[in-house]
Scaffold this motif. Structure first.
Motif, short mmCIF file in Angstrom:
data_model
loop_
_atom_site.label_atom_id
_atom_site.label_comp_id
_atom_site.label_asym_id
_atom_site.label_seq_id
_atom_site.Cartn_x
_atom_site.Cartn_y
_atom_site.Cartn_z
N GLU A 139 143.73 46.30 35.73
CA GLU A 139 144.52 47.45 36.20
C GLU A 139 143.71 48.32 37.15
N ALA A 140 142.44 48.56 36.82
CA ALA A 140 141.61 49.40 37.70
C ALA A 140 141.46 48.75 39.08
N LEU A 141 141.23 47.45 39.12
CA LEU A 141 141.06 46.77 40.40
C LEU A 141 142.37 46.66 41.17
N THR A 142 143.47 46.47 40.44
CA THR A 142 144.78 46.46 41.11
C THR A 142 145.07 47.82 41.71
N ASN A 143 144.70 48.90 41.01
CA ASN A 143 144.88 50.24 41.56
C ASN A 143 144.05 50.46 42.81
N VAL A 144 142.86 49.85 42.87
CA VAL A 144 142.06 49.94 44.09
C VAL A 144 142.82 49.31 45.25
N LEU A 145 143.41 48.14 45.02
CA LEU A 145 144.17 47.48 46.08
C LEU A 145 145.34 48.34 46.55
N ARG A 146 145.99 49.03 45.63
CA ARG A 146 147.17 49.83 45.97
C ARG A 146 146.83 51.20 46.55
N HIS A 147 145.74 51.81 46.04
CA HIS A 147 145.52 53.22 46.34
C HIS A 147 144.13 53.56 46.87
N GLY A 148 143.19 52.62 46.81
CA GLY A 148 141.82 52.92 47.19
C GLY A 148 141.48 52.47 48.60
N ASP A 149 140.25 52.68 48.97
CA ASP A 149 139.74 52.26 50.27
C ASP A 149 139.23 50.82 50.13
N VAL A 150 140.06 49.86 50.50
CA VAL A 150 139.73 48.45 50.31
C VAL A 150 138.70 47.95 51.31
N THR A 151 138.30 48.81 52.25
CA THR A 151 137.24 48.41 53.19
C THR A 151 135.86 48.61 52.58
N GLN A 152 135.81 49.28 51.42
CA GLN A 152 134.54 49.55 50.75
C GLN A 152 134.44 48.73 49.46
N PRO A 153 133.23 48.31 49.09
CA PRO A 153 133.08 47.54 47.85
C PRO A 153 133.42 48.36 46.60
N VAL A 154 133.87 47.65 45.60
CA VAL A 154 134.13 48.22 44.28
C VAL A 154 132.98 47.78 43.37
N HIS A 155 132.51 48.68 42.55
CA HIS A 155 131.40 48.37 41.64
C HIS A 155 131.95 48.29 40.22
N VAL A 156 131.72 47.14 39.58
CA VAL A 156 132.13 46.92 38.19
C VAL A 156 130.86 46.69 37.39
N ASP A 157 130.53 47.64 36.55
CA ASP A 157 129.28 47.59 35.78
C ASP A 157 129.58 47.48 34.29
N PHE A 158 129.00 46.46 33.65
CA PHE A 158 129.06 46.29 32.20
C PHE A 158 127.69 46.62 31.65
N SER A 159 127.63 47.49 30.66
CA SER A 159 126.38 47.85 30.02
C SER A 159 126.57 47.67 28.51
N TRP A 160 125.83 46.71 27.95
CA TRP A 160 125.92 46.42 26.52
C TRP A 160 124.90 47.23 25.76
N THR A 161 125.35 47.92 24.71
CA THR A 161 124.44 48.60 23.79
C THR A 161 124.51 47.85 22.46
N SER A 162 123.83 48.34 21.46
CA SER A 162 123.86 47.66 20.16
C SER A 162 125.21 47.79 19.47
N THR A 163 126.06 48.70 19.95
CA THR A 163 127.35 48.92 19.28
C THR A 163 128.56 48.90 20.20
N HIS A 164 128.35 48.98 21.51
CA HIS A 164 129.48 49.13 22.44
C HIS A 164 129.25 48.37 23.74
N LEU A 165 130.37 48.10 24.40
CA LEU A 165 130.35 47.69 25.80
C LEU A 165 130.83 48.88 26.60
N GLU A 166 130.00 49.33 27.52
CA GLU A 166 130.36 50.43 28.42
C GLU A 166 130.75 49.80 29.76
#
Length: 123
Positions: free
Chosen positions: A36-63
């Motif tokens: 949904e976040a990436l689809t919203n970028v296509l619809r509403h964001g600046d598609v000429t700029q890169p999108v950053h998707v960062d996953f950060s794993w902790t001992s209890t969560h995925l951020e």
């Protein structure tokens, strides 16, 4: 990510930490939030700029942090926000996590935190 890259969106994906197992609800929430976040970028964001998707794993969560560049409506100069933010937040909460989304400077940031089972993923 590959499907949205095929549409022309430049996506930079990073992952840090040790991946842990997620319950089925959290797995579905990750998929739908990113989709949904990436689809919203296509619809509403600046598609000429890169999108950053960062996953950060902790001992209890995925951020997850998804950052894209904002664009303004050419007619009003007002910020155009995408739809579906309430649905993303609801999915995260139902999986035991949380989600925030909104503008930060010239960027739009979606940040989700989803609990893991604490067990490492087996290769």
């Amino acid at each position: 990510l590959d499907q949205l890259r095929a549409s022309g969106l430049v996506i930079n994906h990073t992952s840090s930490g040790t991946p842990l197992n997620l319950g089925s609800g959290a797995q579905l929430a990750v998929y739908r939030v990113v989709q949904e976040a990436l689809t919203n970028v296509l619809r509403h964001g600046d598609v000429t700029q890169p999108v950053h998707v960062d996953f950060s794993w902790t001992s209890t969560h995925l951020e997850i942090i998804i950052t894209s560049q904002l664009t303004s409506s050419p007619h009003t100069g007002e910020l155009r926000l995408g739809h579906g933010l309430a649905g993303m937040k609801e999915r995260a909460v139902l999986a035991g996590g949380e989600l925030t989304a909104g503008p930060q400077g010239n960027s739009f940031v979606v940040a989700a935190s989803l609990p893991s089972s604490g067990r490492m993923v087996r290769a």
